[in-house]
Design a protein around this motif. Sequence first.
Motif, PDB file in Angstrom:
ATOM      1  N   TYR A   1       0.831  -1.199   0.000  1.00  0.00           N
ATOM      2  CA  TYR A   1       0.000   0.000   0.000  1.00  0.00           C
ATOM      3  C   TYR A   1       0.864   1.247   0.000  1.00  0.00           C
TER       4      TYR A   1
ATOM      5  N   ASN B   1      -3.471   3.721  -5.605  1.00  0.00           N
ATOM      6  CA  ASN B   1      -3.561   2.444  -6.318  1.00  0.00           C
ATOM      7  C   ASN B   1      -4.118   1.330  -5.426  1.00  0.00           C
ATOM      8  N   TYR B   2      -5.176   1.629  -4.709  1.00  0.00           N
ATOM      9  CA  TYR B   2      -5.684   0.683  -3.702  1.00  0.00           C
ATOM     10  C   TYR B   2      -6.207  -0.613  -4.298  1.00  0.00           C
ATOM     11  N   ASP B   3      -6.610  -0.579  -5.560  1.00  0.00           N
ATOM     12  CA  ASP B   3      -7.172  -1.772  -6.188  1.00  0.00           C
ATOM     13  C   ASP B   3      -6.204  -2.492  -7.117  1.00  0.00           C
TER      14      ASP B   3
ATOM     15  N   LEU C   1      -5.195  -1.365  -9.832  1.00  0.00           N
ATOM     16  CA  LEU C   1      -5.526  -0.951 -11.199  1.00  0.00           C
ATOM     17  C   LEU C   1      -5.262   0.532 -11.434  1.00  0.00           C
TER      18      LEU C   1
ATOM     19  N   THR D   1      -6.303   3.015  -9.322  1.00  0.00           N
ATOM     20  CA  THR D   1      -7.342   3.856  -8.724  1.00  0.00           C
ATOM     21  C   THR D   1      -6.923   4.288  -7.324  1.00  0.00           C
TER      22      THR D   1
ATOM     23  N   LEU E   1      -8.026   5.910  -3.616  1.00  0.00           N
ATOM     24  CA  LEU E   1      -9.179   5.988  -2.720  1.00  0.00           C
ATOM     25  C   LEU E   1      -8.931   7.090  -1.706  1.00  0.00           C
TER      26      LEU E   1
ATOM     27  N   PHE F   1     -12.071   0.031   4.245  1.00  0.00           N
ATOM     28  CA  PHE F   1     -11.478  -0.832   3.226  1.00  0.00           C
ATOM     29  C   PHE F   1     -10.314  -1.630   3.814  1.00  0.00           C
TER      30      PHE F   1
ATOM     31  N   LYS G   1      -9.680  -5.638   4.370  1.00  0.00           N
ATOM     32  CA  LYS G   1      -8.565  -6.306   3.688  1.00  0.00           C
ATOM     33  C   LYS G   1      -7.544  -6.888   4.665  1.00  0.00           C
TER      34      LYS G   1
END
Length: 107
Positions: free
Chosen positions: A6, A60-62, A64, A66, A68, A77, A81
């Motif tokens: 992360y 880039n939390y996903d 991809l 993106t 958040l 979230f 996780k």
Amino acid sequence: SGPSEYRLAYMPCRNRGEIIRLMLEEARCSYELEVVGFRAWAARGVKATTPDGKLPCLRNYDGLGTDLCQEGAITRFLADKLGLAGSDATERAAVDAMYCFWFSTLR
């Protein structure tokens, strides 16, 4: 050791980003802390790189690309996780109550 799992962007102060950082520490999760100084925030256009024009931001939390934003969304979230959200509805309610208490008193 490989890339961090992360990347948390926040200003050099506690407040809104602190509970997120503490969660990452508690979970012993690899993360980078992108310290955004006040000059960089305004003059270098970092603000424009965040979805809501606010920090904290989980980059880039996903996986991809993106980002958040909003500390409540990031906290929930990551709690899910990282296995910190509770194992059933009763535990999830207790965890959420603790977060709401923190949010209303320590910010």
